[in-house]
Design a protein around this motif. Structure first.
Motif, short mmCIF file in Angstrom:
data_model
loop_
_atom_site.label_atom_id
_atom_site.label_comp_id
_atom_site.label_asym_id
_atom_site.label_seq_id
_atom_site.Cartn_x
_atom_site.Cartn_y
_atom_site.Cartn_z
N CYS A 66 0.85 -1.19 0.00
CA CYS A 66 0.00 0.00 0.00
C CYS A 66 0.88 1.24 0.00
CB CYS A 66 -0.91 0.00 1.23
SG CYS A 66 -2.02 1.43 1.26
N ASP A 68 0.43 3.79 1.75
CA ASP A 68 0.62 4.16 3.15
C ASP A 68 1.46 3.05 3.79
OD1 ASP A 68 0.55 4.63 5.84
OD2 ASP A 68 -1.63 4.80 5.99
N CYS A 182 -10.60 1.20 5.05
CA CYS A 182 -10.17 0.25 4.02
C CYS A 182 -10.53 -1.20 4.37
CB CYS A 182 -8.68 0.38 3.74
SG CYS A 182 -8.19 2.01 3.15
N CYS A 269 -6.80 -2.29 8.80
CA CYS A 269 -7.29 -2.36 7.42
C CYS A 269 -6.86 -3.68 6.75
CB CYS A 269 -6.72 -1.19 6.63
SG CYS A 269 -4.91 -1.22 6.62
S1 SF4 Z 1 -5.77 2.32 5.95
FE1 SF4 Z 1 -4.52 0.57 5.27
S2 SF4 Z 1 -5.15 0.04 3.18
FE2 SF4 Z 1 -5.96 2.10 3.70
S3 SF4 Z 1 -4.44 3.51 2.88
FE3 SF4 Z 1 -3.88 3.16 5.04
S4 SF4 Z 1 -2.49 1.38 5.05
FE4 SF4 Z 1 -3.44 1.47 3.02
#
Ligand code: SF4
Length: 279
Positions: A66, A68, A182, A269
């Motif tokens: 991801c 993030d 998510c 998530c």
């Molecule tokens: S919450 Fe989890 S899946 Fe969503 S952007 Fe952040 S790390 Fe990625």
């Protein structure tokens, strides 16, 4: 007394930081595959198909699962017969994160709380250290996404609210989080202890294997009941509606004060990332 060089720790944390961002764990991939079978909504099944494809691409091409890449959280179990040599233990953990996020080309996501200036190297990691018997060092290196952390909540209930109050707060947290965290999500629940301990239990619960169940039958039954109730909310994969809102509900408990009933809900998530290191 067993000696562990801190340079070994730096290397291990660096490798774990990269690996956890590139390689989805086997239990998570299995849960995606299971979700694709169980999900009733076509859009939800498509999300699972994409999650499986994403995990495959990340692993094959050595790129993050991801964008993030998370705040690094490290749980450390330090054997009381371990002696660290060559430097400072916590500094070594931070250096391992720093090197991992640099060499792995992982997004640096930490900033000052109100100026929002990025720290530039994804440190400081949040570190939880526990002293345990023995001469081993165990680390869990977690990359925790910000979106799912934002959906997490802590409640100090009145004891009279009991089990119905606990269930109500877990469902309220998931319902409010909805698509913003998510999903499909994993729900970590910490019951008991005190204010800060319940939050720690909820986060530690997320380290459990998705396929396991709690050894206490009463807690295991609560996990199953909560999972069904969460999935009945209909949020579904990607928040697009469907049956499989959560891949698991994991509960950890410990005794609390007679006047208190702490309930913490830590949402994870679908990009659930943690690697275990045993030194
Ligand atoms: S919450 Fe989890 S899946 Fe969503 S952007 Fe952040 S790390 Fe990625």
């Amino acid at each position: 007394m067993r000696q562990i060089e801190v340079k070994t720790i730096i290397q291990a944390v660096k490798e774990a930081s990269i690996a956890t961002n590139y390689e989805a764990d086997a239990d998570l991939v299995a849960a995606f595959a299971q979700g694709e079978v169980e999900e009733e909504s076509p859009a939800g099944r498509e999300i699972f198909r994409q999650l499986l494809e994403n995990a495959q691409i990340a692993s094959q091409e050595h790129i993050p699962l991801c964008q993030d890449c998370g705040l690094a959280v490290i749980f450390a179990e330090v054997g009381q017969d371990v002696h660290f040599v060559g430097g400072d233990f916590e500094a070594a953990l931070q250096e391992g994160v720093r090197q991992g996020y640099d060499e792995g080309y992982l997004r640096k996501s930490l900033c000052h709380p109100f100026t929002r200036k990025n720290t530039g190297d994804n440190t400081p990691a949040v570190i939880h250290t526990e002293i345990v018997p023995g001469d081993r060092l165990k680390l869990w290196v977690v990359a925790k996404g910000g979106g799912s952390e934002n959906g997490s909540r802590l409640f100090m209930l009145k004891p009279a609210e009991g089990l119905p109050g606990i269930k109500d707060k877990v469902l309220l947290t998931v319902a409010e989080a909805g698509p913003n965290v998510c999903p499909p999500m994993i729900v970590g629940v910490g019951l008991g202890g005190n204010f800060e301990r319940s939050a720690l239990l909820a986060k530690k619960a997320l380290l459990r294997d998705l396929g396991d169940s709690h050894p206490d039958p009463e807690v295991a039954a609560l996990e199953r009941e909560l999972l069904t109730a969460v999935n009945d909310l209909g949020i579904g994969p990607g928040g697009l509606g469907g049956r499989v809102t959560a891949l698991g509900v994991k509960v950890l408990i410990q005794p609390c004060h007679i006047a208190s009933l702490p309930v913490a809900v830590n949402i994870q998530c679908h990009s659930s990332r943690h690697k275990e290191v045993d030194l």
